[in-house]
Design a protein around this motif. Structure first.
Motif, PDB file in Angstrom:
ATOM      1  N   GLU A  56      46.295  69.489  47.396  1.00 33.02           N
ATOM      2  CA  GLU A  56      47.355  69.316  48.396  1.00 33.02           C
ATOM      3  C   GLU A  56      47.114  68.017  49.150  1.00 33.02           C
ATOM      4  OE1 GLU A  56      49.550  71.725  52.042  1.00 33.02           O
ATOM      5  OE2 GLU A  56      48.030  72.727  50.824  1.00 33.02           O
ATOM      6  N   PHE A  57      48.172  67.194  49.184  1.00 31.19           N
ATOM      7  CA  PHE A  57      48.111  65.897  49.855  1.00 31.19           C
ATOM      8  C   PHE A  57      49.220  65.816  50.899  1.00 31.19           C
ATOM      9  CE2 PHE A  57      45.834  65.372  45.971  1.00 31.19           C
ATOM     10  CZ  PHE A  57      44.805  64.511  46.297  1.00 31.19           C
ATOM     11  N   ILE A  58      49.013  64.965  51.901  1.00 31.22           N
ATOM     12  CA  ILE A  58      49.960  64.914  53.023  1.00 31.22           C
ATOM     13  C   ILE A  58      51.332  64.401  52.634  1.00 31.22           C
ATOM     14  CG2 ILE A  58      48.217  64.741  54.833  1.00 31.22           C
ATOM     15  CD1 ILE A  58      48.856  61.724  54.982  1.00 31.22           C
ATOM     16  N   ASN A  59      51.388  63.552  51.581  1.00 31.93           N
ATOM     17  CA  ASN A  59      52.684  63.018  51.152  1.00 31.93           C
ATOM     18  C   ASN A  59      52.584  62.452  49.735  1.00 31.93           C
ATOM     19  OD1 ASN A  59      51.501  60.433  51.411  1.00 31.93           O
ATOM     20  ND2 ASN A  59      52.250  60.218  53.508  1.00 31.93           N
ATOM     21  N   GLN A  60      53.703  61.987  49.221  1.00 30.84           N
ATOM     22  CA  GLN A  60      53.770  61.461  47.861  1.00 30.84           C
ATOM     23  C   GLN A  60      52.871  60.239  47.686  1.00 30.84           C
ATOM     24  OE1 GLN A  60      55.491  62.989  45.385  1.00 30.84           O
ATOM     25  NE2 GLN A  60      54.727  61.515  43.895  1.00 30.84           N
ATOM     26  N   THR A  61      52.817  59.385  48.693  1.00 23.57           N
ATOM     27  CA  THR A  61      51.995  58.182  48.599  1.00 23.57           C
ATOM     28  C   THR A  61      50.525  58.528  48.437  1.00 23.57           C
ATOM     29  OG1 THR A  61      53.586  56.920  49.918  1.00 23.57           O
ATOM     30  CG2 THR A  61      51.343  56.038  49.777  1.00 23.57           C
ATOM     31  N   ALA A  62      50.023  59.446  49.244  1.00 28.44           N
ATOM     32  CA  ALA A  62      48.622  59.862  49.145  1.00 28.44           C
ATOM     33  C   ALA A  62      48.343  60.491  47.783  1.00 28.44           C
ATOM     34  CB  ALA A  62      48.283  60.839  50.270  1.00 28.44           C
ATOM     35  N   PHE A  63      49.278  61.289  47.306  1.00 29.01           N
ATOM     36  CA  PHE A  63      49.125  61.923  45.997  1.00 29.01           C
ATOM     37  C   PHE A  63      49.075  60.870  44.886  1.00 29.01           C
ATOM     38  CE2 PHE A  63      51.148  63.737  42.163  1.00 29.01           C
ATOM     39  CZ  PHE A  63      50.181  64.686  41.855  1.00 29.01           C
ATOM     40  N   GLU A  64      49.962  59.897  44.936  1.00 26.00           N
ATOM     41  CA  GLU A  64      49.996  58.850  43.910  1.00 26.00           C
ATOM     42  C   GLU A  64      48.728  57.989  43.943  1.00 26.00           C
ATOM     43  OE1 GLU A  64      53.723  56.813  44.420  1.00 26.00           O
ATOM     44  OE2 GLU A  64      54.861  58.579  43.755  1.00 26.00           O
ATOM     45  N   LEU A  65      48.237  57.703  45.141  1.00 27.12           N
ATOM     46  CA  LEU A  65      46.982  56.948  45.250  1.00 27.12           C
ATOM     47  C   LEU A  65      45.833  57.733  44.632  1.00 27.12           C
ATOM     48  CD1 LEU A  65      47.336  55.406  48.817  1.00 27.12           C
ATOM     49  CD2 LEU A  65      47.310  54.174  46.626  1.00 27.12           C
ATOM     50  N   HIS A  66      45.812  59.033  44.866  1.00 26.42           N
ATOM     51  CA  HIS A  66      44.786  59.883  44.251  1.00 26.42           C
ATOM     52  C   HIS A  66      44.888  59.847  42.733  1.00 26.42           C
ATOM     53  CE1 HIS A  66      42.436  63.208  42.889  1.00 26.42           C
ATOM     54  NE2 HIS A  66      43.522  63.769  42.386  1.00 26.42           N
ATOM     55  N   GLN A  67      46.091  60.004  42.211  1.00 29.49           N
ATOM     56  CA  GLN A  67      46.287  60.008  40.765  1.00 29.49           C
ATOM     57  C   GLN A  67      45.799  58.695  40.144  1.00 29.49           C
ATOM     58  OE1 GLN A  67      47.732  62.605  38.657  1.00 29.49           O
ATOM     59  NE2 GLN A  67      47.017  63.651  40.487  1.00 29.49           N
ATOM     60  N   THR A  68      46.106  57.591  40.778  1.00 34.30           N
ATOM     61  CA  THR A  68      45.675  56.283  40.286  1.00 34.30           C
ATOM     62  C   THR A  68      44.161  56.171  40.313  1.00 34.30           C
ATOM     63  OG1 THR A  68      47.738  55.250  40.977  1.00 34.30           O
ATOM     64  CG2 THR A  68      45.843  53.784  40.647  1.00 34.30           C
ATOM     65  N   ARG A  69      43.549  56.542  41.428  1.00 34.07           N
ATOM     66  CA  ARG A  69      42.092  56.467  41.535  1.00 34.07           C
ATOM     67  C   ARG A  69      41.426  57.357  40.493  1.00 34.07           C
ATOM     68  NH1 ARG A  69      37.882  59.111  42.402  1.00 34.07           N
ATOM     69  NH2 ARG A  69      38.993  60.982  43.074  1.00 34.07           N
ATOM     70  N   ALA A  70      41.931  58.564  40.342  1.00 35.35           N
ATOM     71  CA  ALA A  70      41.326  59.509  39.410  1.00 35.35           C
ATOM     72  C   ALA A  70      41.414  58.995  37.971  1.00 35.35           C
ATOM     73  CB  ALA A  70      41.992  60.873  39.539  1.00 35.35           C
ATOM     74  N   ARG A  71      42.549  58.452  37.588  1.00 36.11           N
ATOM     75  CA  ARG A  71      42.704  57.934  36.224  1.00 36.11           C
ATOM     76  C   ARG A  71      41.726  56.798  35.937  1.00 36.11           C
ATOM     77  NH1 ARG A  71      48.147  58.901  37.041  1.00 36.11           N
ATOM     78  NH2 ARG A  71      48.525  56.804  37.800  1.00 36.11           N
ATOM     79  N   GLN A  72      41.437  55.984  36.948  1.00 40.03           N
ATOM     80  CA  GLN A  72      40.580  54.814  36.766  1.00 40.03           C
ATOM     81  C   GLN A  72      39.094  55.106  36.993  1.00 40.03           C
ATOM     82  OE1 GLN A  72      42.354  52.060  39.512  1.00 40.03           O
ATOM     83  NE2 GLN A  72      44.108  51.675  38.192  1.00 40.03           N
ATOM     84  N   SER A  73      38.770  56.332  37.332  1.00 41.18           N
ATOM     85  CA  SER A  73      37.396  56.693  37.673  1.00 41.18           C
ATOM     86  C   SER A  73      36.620  57.193  36.448  1.00 41.18           C
ATOM     87  CB  SER A  73      37.406  57.802  38.733  1.00 41.18           C
ATOM     88  OG  SER A  73      37.840  59.030  38.148  1.00 41.18           O
ATOM     89  N   ARG A  74      35.360  57.445  36.642  1.00 40.52           N
ATOM     90  CA  ARG A  74      34.521  58.040  35.594  1.00 40.52           C
ATOM     91  C   ARG A  74      35.121  59.378  35.164  1.00 40.52           C
ATOM     92  NH1 ARG A  74      29.758  61.364  35.261  1.00 40.52           N
ATOM     93  NH2 ARG A  74      28.557  60.772  33.419  1.00 40.52           N
ATOM     94  N   TRP A  75      35.594  60.156  36.137  1.00 35.72           N
ATOM     95  CA  TRP A  75      36.238  61.438  35.838  1.00 35.72           C
ATOM     96  C   TRP A  75      37.414  61.232  34.880  1.00 35.72           C
ATOM     97  CZ3 TRP A  75      35.789  66.551  36.079  1.00 35.72           C
ATOM     98  CH2 TRP A  75      36.940  67.325  35.966  1.00 35.72           C
ATOM     99  N   GLY A  76      38.239  60.260  35.164  1.00 35.76           N
ATOM    100  CA  GLY A  76      39.393  59.984  34.316  1.00 35.76           C
ATOM    101  C   GLY A  76      38.992  59.660  32.892  1.00 35.76           C
ATOM    102  N   LEU A  77      37.936  58.891  32.740  1.00 39.68           N
ATOM    103  CA  LEU A  77      37.439  58.538  31.416  1.00 39.68           C
ATOM    104  C   LEU A  77      36.887  59.769  30.691  1.00 39.68           C
ATOM    105  CD1 LEU A  77      36.715  56.302  29.356  1.00 39.68           C
ATOM    106  CD2 LEU A  77      34.522  56.109  30.534  1.00 39.68           C
ATOM    107  N   LEU A  78      36.095  60.560  31.391  1.00 37.25           N
ATOM    108  CA  LEU A  78      35.457  61.725  30.770  1.00 37.25           C
ATOM    109  C   LEU A  78      36.444  62.841  30.437  1.00 37.25           C
ATOM    110  CD1 LEU A  78      32.220  61.959  32.941  1.00 37.25           C
ATOM    111  CD2 LEU A  78      32.412  61.143  30.579  1.00 37.25           C
TER     112      LEU A  78
END
Length: 89
Positions: A56-78
């Motif tokens: 749960e995120f406060i708004n669409q912008t925060a959610f999209e920033l999370h999605q971008t960070r997650a995709r580019q992270s070690r987690w996203g790769l694994l």
């Protein structure tokens, strides 16, 4: 308006241990993100290869920033090969 992502991921037997270990850091980093209200990924008690997800995120912008960070992270790769079953509202 809050953005909620709810569902589950399914990992293969080969990736289970790697995902379990990486999830600790992914959870920590996500909970530190601006706009993250709640983030839970819990291994299912019946199916060890399924992880139930609630975000749960406060708004669409925060959610999209999370999605971008997650995709580019070690987690996203694994986790690029895991099955994702989500609903976003």
């Amino acid at each position: 308006m809050h953005v909620i992502l709810e569902g589950y991921i399914v990992v293969s037997a080969d990736e289970l241990e790697v995902v379990q270990k990486a999830l600790v850091e992914h959870t920590r980093l996500t909970r530190l993100e601006d706009g993250c209200l709640q983030f839970e990924v819990v291994q299912d008690v019946v199916n060890q290869y399924q992880f139930n997800v609630y975000e749960e995120f406060i708004n669409q912008t925060a959610f999209e920033l999370h999605q971008t960070r997650a995709r580019q992270s070690r987690w996203g790769l694994l986790t690029k090969n895991v099955e994702r079953h989500y609903q976003i509202r």
